[in-house]
Structure formats: structure tokens, C-alpha cells
Design an enzyme around this catalytic site. Sequence first.
Site, short mmCIF file in Angstrom:
data_model
loop_
_atom_site.label_atom_id
_atom_site.label_comp_id
_atom_site.label_asym_id
_atom_site.label_seq_id
_atom_site.Cartn_x
_atom_site.Cartn_y
_atom_site.Cartn_z
N MET A 164 28.21 39.06 42.51
CA MET A 164 29.02 40.06 41.83
C MET A 164 28.29 40.42 40.54
O MET A 164 28.16 39.58 39.66
CB MET A 164 30.38 39.44 41.56
CG MET A 164 31.30 40.25 40.72
SD MET A 164 33.02 39.67 40.85
CE MET A 164 32.93 38.02 40.20
N TYR A 435 34.24 32.49 32.52
CA TYR A 435 33.78 33.56 33.43
C TYR A 435 34.91 34.13 34.30
O TYR A 435 36.01 33.62 34.30
CB TYR A 435 32.54 33.17 34.22
CG TYR A 435 32.52 31.98 35.14
CD1 TYR A 435 33.65 31.31 35.55
CD2 TYR A 435 31.28 31.55 35.64
CE1 TYR A 435 33.56 30.25 36.42
CE2 TYR A 435 31.20 30.48 36.52
CZ TYR A 435 32.34 29.83 36.91
OH TYR A 435 32.26 28.79 37.76
N GLU A 436 34.63 35.23 34.95
CA GLU A 436 35.64 36.03 35.66
C GLU A 436 36.73 36.52 34.71
O GLU A 436 37.89 36.65 35.09
CB GLU A 436 36.30 35.25 36.80
CG GLU A 436 35.38 34.61 37.79
CD GLU A 436 34.35 35.56 38.37
OE1 GLU A 436 34.61 36.77 38.42
OE2 GLU A 436 33.26 35.09 38.74
N GLY A 437 36.35 36.81 33.48
CA GLY A 437 37.33 37.21 32.46
C GLY A 437 37.79 35.98 31.71
O GLY A 437 38.37 35.08 32.30
N GLN A 442 42.67 36.95 30.55
CA GLN A 442 43.67 36.71 31.60
C GLN A 442 45.08 36.79 31.02
O GLN A 442 45.99 37.36 31.61
CB GLN A 442 43.50 35.31 32.23
CG GLN A 442 42.14 35.02 32.83
CD GLN A 442 41.76 35.93 33.96
OE1 GLN A 442 42.62 36.32 34.75
NE2 GLN A 442 40.50 36.31 34.05
#
Lengths: 585, 585
Positions: A164, A435-437, A442
Site C-alpha cells: 500500500m 502506522y495506518e493512521g 483514529q
Amino acid sequence: MNPYQAPLAEMKFLLDKVFDAPQTWASLPAIAENVDMDTAVAIMDEADKISRELLHPINRSGDEQGVVHQDDKVITPDGYKEAYTQYAEGGWVGLCGEPEFGGMGMPKMLGVLVDEMAYSACNAFTLYGSLTAGAALCINAHGSDELKQKYLPMMYSGEWSGAMDMTEPQAGSDLRGIRTKAVPLDDGSYSITGSKIFITAGDHDLTENVIHLVLAKLPDSNGISLFLVPKIKVDDSGALGESNHVTVGSIEHKMGLKASSTCVMNYDDAQGYLIGRANRGLVCMFTMMNYERLAIGIQGLGTSQAAYQMAADYAKERVQGVAAGGSPTGATSDPIIVHGDVRRMLLNIRVLTEAGRALSVLTGQQLDIAKYGEGEAQAKASRYVGLLTPVAKAFLSDRGLDAAITAQQVFGGHGYIRETGIEQLVRDTRIAQIYEGTNGIQAIDFLGRKVTGDKVAALTEFVNECTAKLATLSHADAAHKAKVTDLLQQLILVASEINDKKLEKPAVINACAVDFLDAFGHVLYGYFWLLMSDAAVSHADKEFAAQKRYLSDFYINKMLPKAEYHLAQVRAGDETIMNMPESLF
Amino acid sequence: MNPYQAPLAEMKFLLDKVFDAPQTWASLPAIAENVDMDTAVAIMDEADKISRELLHPINRSGDEQGVVHQDDKVITPDGYKEAYTQYAEGGWVGLCGEPEFGGMGMPKMLGVLVDEMAYSACNAFTLYGSLTAGAALCINAHGSDELKQKYLPMMYSGEWSGAMDMTEPQAGSDLRGIRTKAVPLDDGSYSITGSKIFITAGDHDLTENVIHLVLAKLPDSNGISLFLVPKIKVDDSGALGESNHVTVGSIEHKMGLKASSTCVMNYDDAQGYLIGRANRGLVCMFTMMNYERLAIGIQGLGTSQAAYQMAADYAKERVQGVAAGGSPTGATSDPIIVHGDVRRMLLNIRVLTEAGRALSVLTGQQLDIAKYGEGEAQAKASRYVGLLTPVAKAFLSDRGLDAAITAQQVFGGHGYIRETGIEQLVRDTRIAQIYEGTNGIQAIDFLGRKVTGDKVAALTEFVNECTAKLATLSHADAAHKAKVTDLLQQLILVASEINDKKLEKPAVINACAVDFLDAFGHVLYGYFWLLMSDAAVSHADKEFAAQKRYLSDFYINKMLPKAEYHLAQVRAGDETIMNMPESLF
């Protein structure tokens, strides 16, 4: 150190008794034809075995050796390629993938448990398959039939992996600033040029090809589009052709996850294929990101479970001091598990881990209903997925770090030594909060979009369903039920106060989001503990039932009050956070 | 990354205005002849300079390179030896040492600030000098005149270093089990044989000799005695002679502090000299351990300050997203410090760090009065040192890890990359919660011995003095004063409840100790914030005064409620911690 053992009894109990998987699956024909509880149990047993025998043995050696970038190649540690080949051949990468393209079509409700085991055994290894499954999910949801047929079978089989590619140096949490360009070509494909950083599994030697999902901008557009960009071109027959000008600039040197490659990726006139509609790339990418968000939460959960096992084993073996009030066995020294502070630490980890697993299974269940269900049930599950995903990502990963640090403390000085292995868990899981926001992002997504975006409607619906469910429990302590019920209702009240305040005070969402998410998580875990201890009463193993009651009582007594602290923090507002001028920081 | 800058304005303010060092020093003739505020300021300015220019530059390279054990030698990273020589020649090792033996005779109240700067600049380096100063303190307090004259001048000058040799594989928190033997020799010295593990600065190439303080047992005795054991024998003229059979078995591979040598030490008929009385070694060692406990708390404090600076600088530079409600400058992107969640994280670190510095200075002040004072003032200060030392060790080191992790979060993905430097702070400071007695042990010492050991007398005395002081503050918010005053009194109430319960329920101390210490720490920090914001009102710099008020308001509003949470935890008792049988863990 004892080898990893999956908590199979707890996992089966959650599936079968707490969240009634058989009934859920019976209501979803696409799932029912692939799985029943017997199949699910067989899969969990096998996942336990490969986690222990295949993945855990390369965990520490992979950390010591790390990934190497040499002569334009990224080389994973010894044993990774062999393990990945065996893992892929076992069908694990495509466990929840579409049967039409070679996936096993298993429900996510089961997949989350398999993911947990793999993350417990080896954080770094598991990311490679997780990124692949996430990329496949996105292609399946938004890609053209041609792309699906060409790429999905090779990805579900694990022969090709996925990545990604979002972040650029100037564009992290804020993707508006990305500069990677996509220029249309005559054949309908695009020429991609630019650089991305922090690309997990961006390149490696585990698979022949890496399928990148790349965010880029079309000429004269500020919109962001999503492109499939293979590392090596694939011809119409599906055979690998020439290089696609996708190269690794460097790999990052990180605190942990040293066996996971984190790459700077360069695209120099690489050929890419649009996924979904032009300028709607973020919507497509969110399909993958939501999947990854849950997976990263489960990384934290798997770490918690591994940390608990290591610390509990050590606390039962390590002899030091005597129990307060005298040794229970009359010995001159007792195992340290007799000490209240050691028990407190172990119980902290345990109750948060078991409730965390319930959150993971519930989120998986709602994902399945949202994907395979129909009508209002499907629509409601979609709302719940929106609500639960940021919580699962942030709350599970925050608790994962807490668990690893607490377990490390149980080990005393030995916890700081690399050979013991527990410090690796701390280093490996730390990134899951980022990571991933980041977990702050969140929380802002949760409070700003999911909770107040619909004027607290979805939260109210969810909370009222929990409240109604609590009322049906016949074995739970009445005072505990009343306490959790009250806190559930307080969540709605506090969320409504924030919703009322946010137009006048726009900073309140950002400033109070983390506390609100933490409050929600702690209340939700209280609800899960009452569900679990109630369901355990009828368990065939009476010790299992007793244990769940002890743990539930500990949670309600010792951990649930944190919810009140966090709610008070939200109510305390944003003034003391926002007032100080920047120059005084 | 900006270089480290000591918070000199805050340090001078604490010394001069909050804790009135001039008045304290005037009351202690032994100190007054060595120091006044002008001297103290000159020393702090110089310490800031060497921290930035000498120590900080070897911090990251030392982490990358680490200590090496090769051909029976322990080799520190490049630049360490040169830096240590310069540091020692500057008199910093002997800063608070006895002038009679070459020390500079400075008060600890000043020394803690110098220590903080050094730890901020480089955790690993600073340990070498800290262990030496601690060992010298113990020799000065309990050693014979002959030992003092032979060893102290070389230790204060930094030419020889010190180490504390307690732990053995089977004897960590519980020292009863140590097996190292000491056999009396005809000349009054002892033959020492055994092994020790986890010996910080046990061997290295920074100094010609290492002076070990070794715990061992005399023949046919279960008592523990303390011995001075030099690595290389010292003849009557003070010259180095032959090897003393003190060798390094191996060095530990650790999570962090990679430039600090952590050794397995072997003694094979090594010659040692009794310190203090036979079988009373733990009492002597506690002189050193108490010193080290404060120093290790300051390791956490120094980490907090370094973490804050890095994160605040980054948050002002990194541009991402737009402020809620629109950019204050009309820009399309703002520095991330505009975001409430980022400000919340920075404020968290900052208020805990500044209050932590107040705890460090207060503890240093009480150590000075306990050492150099007379009569009741001296006796009271001794009681306060007993009370504050475990709190300073545990609460400062816990907050140090929190600060490093929170600061790392501000950096987003960059925080996980080694080159950024913030992840090293997390790894380096993690051990501070473990060594010199785990923070659980500190809490048990605090609640079991210091608080309830005298039936809450010392705590009551201390708390009432704080309460009386609060009443004299003319600028602090009345509601804030009332809140802190109430919580101070609650500490006495809850401690008294525990004291009443402990005979009947001996496990309650161990099970509730950490929560009690955390409650005490959070209330004490509230008290410090009111002291600081009140004293700042008359500060010449009006922005300084305004800043302290913003920070104080944030602390009272957002952090102080944690005290209530922890007090409630103590009141919730030990039942849910102790009830579950060991077999169910």
C-alpha cells in the site's frame, strides 16, 4: 522460554458461545457453504500449529538478522522465504479471499483469530501476508474484472504479494500534498512517476512479484486516484515480463520489526492501472486501510497474548521473596506470582487481552455481515464496522504496547536483555500505534466522523443494543450490570455534549478525541467481560467458568474506573489544551 | 534535529524562587562556604554547555556502535574515552564529593540539575560517572579512613570509576540468596569468590581502575556484608599493582543503553576490604542505592526533558493538515502544533517534566539538609528523604518512559526510524523502571516501610507541611488550592486505611502499592504546580509567568484527576488481585 500456544479454548468459546458464530454463519449463505464450527476448529488447530512450529522459530533470529538492502535487492532474514512459501501453500494468505479467484472464502470472524495467532508468533512475518490480503481485498472491491482475473489468483495463492503506497515525505497524515503523478497513456493505462516512503513489504525476496497500490494525481487535478502498479509487468497470459521501473531507494532502519522491509519506493515512468474512478482513490484505498486498521489492531492483540504467556510462565517459574503473610507452601522462597504487584500486572494484561479478542471477533463478525448480509442487517453492520474499526485499531494497539511493557516489567532485569525476547515485543508493537493512521487520527475519525458525524445516531444504536443485551444476562452480578449500563449511557451523553459544542468550538473534537476513544474502549471491555463471564457459566469446564468470573470481577473492580477518568477528561474540555500560545511551547 | 538546550530559566527559577536555595544554603555552613546562587548559575551554564557540546554528540553514535567485549576487554564506543577524560577533568564526577578528598562539595540540590542535563544529553555516558559518585558516597559514609584516603581522591577525580555489585542469577529483588563468598585473610582483608550479573559499568576502558562494591557472605553466615574490591590492586603508595582476579565473563545485549557496559563479573580469590560492619552490608549498600535511586529517577527526568524538546521542535516545524476552524495564518497547511491532540501530548510531557524537576530539586534539598544540617531540621529532612526517594525513583522513571513514548507519537512514522533519535530515548530509559529495584519494589518500600512503617507519621508530617504552604500562596486559584488540599488529606486517610488493614490482610501492601505511589505522585505534582505558578507571578519575564499559569491550569484540569483514579484503586483493595488461584493464570 516456552513455545507459543494459541489460547484455543478462549478462541472457540468466543466464536461459539459469546458471539454465536454458528447462527451468524447460518444467516449468511456465502459463508455457510464454506464453514461450520467443525471446520473453524480444524482451521484454528492448524493455525496454532503453524504459528508455533513455522512462524515463532524465525521471530527472534529475524530480529537479530534484519532485512538487508544490497545490490538493489531486499533480502529477508534466513528462513523467511521457506516459511513464507509453506505459509502460502497452506492457503493462509487467501484464507478470507474470494473462492472465485482461489481464496478460501472463510469469514473474517474466523480470520481475525488466525491473524492473532500469527502476530503472536511473529509480528514481522505476518505483515507480508496481511498487506497482500488487504491489497487483494481492495482490488476485489474496486478493480476491473480484468485486473481481478489477472492479479487476485496469484495474490491469494501467495505467489505475488501486495503493498500500500500512500505516504510521501511531505504527505503523511495529510495526503492532500502527494506529488506522485499519473499520466494517461494511449492504451488506457497510466505512466506513474514519483516516490513513496514507509512502504511496508514494498520489496523483498519472498515472492516473484509485488503488486503496489499507489496513490497519485492525474495531470491538472488535485484529486487523488488509485493505481495498481506491479513491480514486474504481467503480460496478457499472466506471465511475468520486463521490469516496470519500480525500484527501492533504500530501506528504513527502525526501532523494531527489523525483519519487515520498510522501503522508499521510486516509480520512474512505471505502468499503472486505475482502480475505481479517477479522483476517488482515497475511497478505494480506505477499503484496504480499514482492513489494515483492524489487522494492525490485531497486531497489538497478538503481542498482548504473547506477552501474557511469557510473563505468566516466568512468574510461575522465577523464585524470589516470600508471599506476604508467609509462603503458602512453607518454602523459604516462592514463585513471584504470589506477590500482589506481579499478579496485578498479569491480570491487567490478561483482562485487556481477552476483552480485546472479543472486540476483534465482534468487528470481524460485523465485517462479515456487512459484506455478505442483506437489507437492514447489512446496513447496520456497516454502521458498526465504521464505529468499531478506529477503536479496534487504536485501542488494541495501545493496549498491545501496554501489555508488552507490563510483561517486560514482570521479568525484572531479564526483561531488558535481548535474549529473553520480551523487549522485542515492545519494539515490534510500538509502530502499531503509529502506522495506518496514528492512534490520534483514529480517535479523531471516531469522535469527529463516526460518533458525531451522524449526530451520535450510530453510537446510540450500538450502545442501546449492548444495554439490551446486558439486561438479558442471567448470571452477571447485578451491581456490575448496573455500572456498565450506566457508563454505556454516559457515553451517549458525553458524545452529545461534544456534538453540541463542536460548531462553536471546533478544536474540541481534536483535543478530546483520544480520551473519548479510551472511555469507549474501557466501557466496551466491561460489557464484553459481563458477556464472557455470563456465557462461561454453562461451559463444560468449571475451572474455565470460575476463571472468567475472577477475571470479570477484576476488570470491573480495577480497570473499568478508567472509563470514568477518561469521560471526565472529555468533559473537562479543550480550553486548557488550546489556550497556551504556540510561542510558549 | 536541534541540539539539546538545558531549560536553564526553569532550573534557576526552581532553585532560587520555588525552593529558596539561598536560604537553605545559608543555613548549612558546610555548603555555604562552597556555593552561592552566582556560583550555582555559573556551574549550570557550564553544565549546559558540556551537555550540548561534549555529551550529546556521542549519544546516537554510541547507540549505533555499542560496547564491545573483546579479548577480555570491554571497549566503549568511539569518543567515549575522550569525553570521559574531559568530563572528569572538569570535576563533574566529584561535583558533590567531599572537599577533604578532592570533591567540589556542591549541594545535591544543585547536583540534581547537573545530573538531569547530562542524562538529557546522553543516558548511557552519564551512568559511568553516576555509579562512581554513588560508590564514593558509600565509601565516604561507611569506609575506614584508610579506604577513604586511598580510593576517594582517585574516584572524585574520575581517574578510577565505581560499580555496585549486588545481583546474582538467583538473587535479584531478593538478595537473601546471594552466594558470593568472602573468606577472612590474615592481614584483615578478605578473599572474594563468586559471580555477579547486570553490573553497570562493571568494566570498560574509560578509567585505569574500577572500584567494585560487592555484596558477599562470610563463612557460616547468612548475613550479607559489603566489600570494596578493586579491579587492579592498589599498593600502599596508591600505585596500581597486579590484577586482582576480577574479570568480565560477558556483557549483556540489551534493548537500549548500548553504550553502557552491563557485565557479568567474576571474582576468583579477589582481595576485598570490608566496608562498615560484618553482616551489615545491606545497610551500607543502601547509602549507595538511595543515591542511585534518585539518580535513576533523574535519568527518567532527563529523558522527559530531551523528549519534550525534540517533540516540541518537530511539532512547530512539521506542516500537516489545517487547524480546526481554519488556519490561524490563512495557510493551506499548518504546523501540527495547531492540532489539539498534538498540544495535549506536548502539554502532558511538559507539565510532568517541570513538576518532576521540582520533585528532584526538593529531594536534593532534603538530602543536603539530612547530610549537613543539625537537630530537628536534620532529622525531619532524613524522614523526608526516606519518603521521597522511592517516589523520585519510580514516579520520575515511569514518567520518563511515558514522555519518550508520547514524544515518539508526535513524530508519527518518523518516530519509529532510528535516525530520528526519539526511539533511542524509549529504549534507553526503559531500564530506569527496572534497575536499582523495580518500580514495584519502590512502591512497596514506600507504602510498606516509609508510609505505614511509622503508622503514617512521616507522611502526615510532610502532607501537613504542604497543606500549610499552600495556604500561604496568594496568587493561586482558590478552587485549585482547595482541590489539591483535599487530595493531600485524602492521601493520609487512604494510607491510614491501609495501615489499619495490613495486619489482617498482609497482601494489601504489595497489591496496592503501585497505585498508592502513583496517587501520591500525582497529588504532589499538583502541589508543585501551585507553588510554581504562584512563585512565577513575580518573575521578571511576564511570559514566563503566563506560561507557568497555563501549564498549572492544564495540570490541575487534566492530570490531577488521575490521583483520584489511583486513590480509588487503592480503596478497591486486594481481593480481586489475590483471589484467583495460581493455576488459572
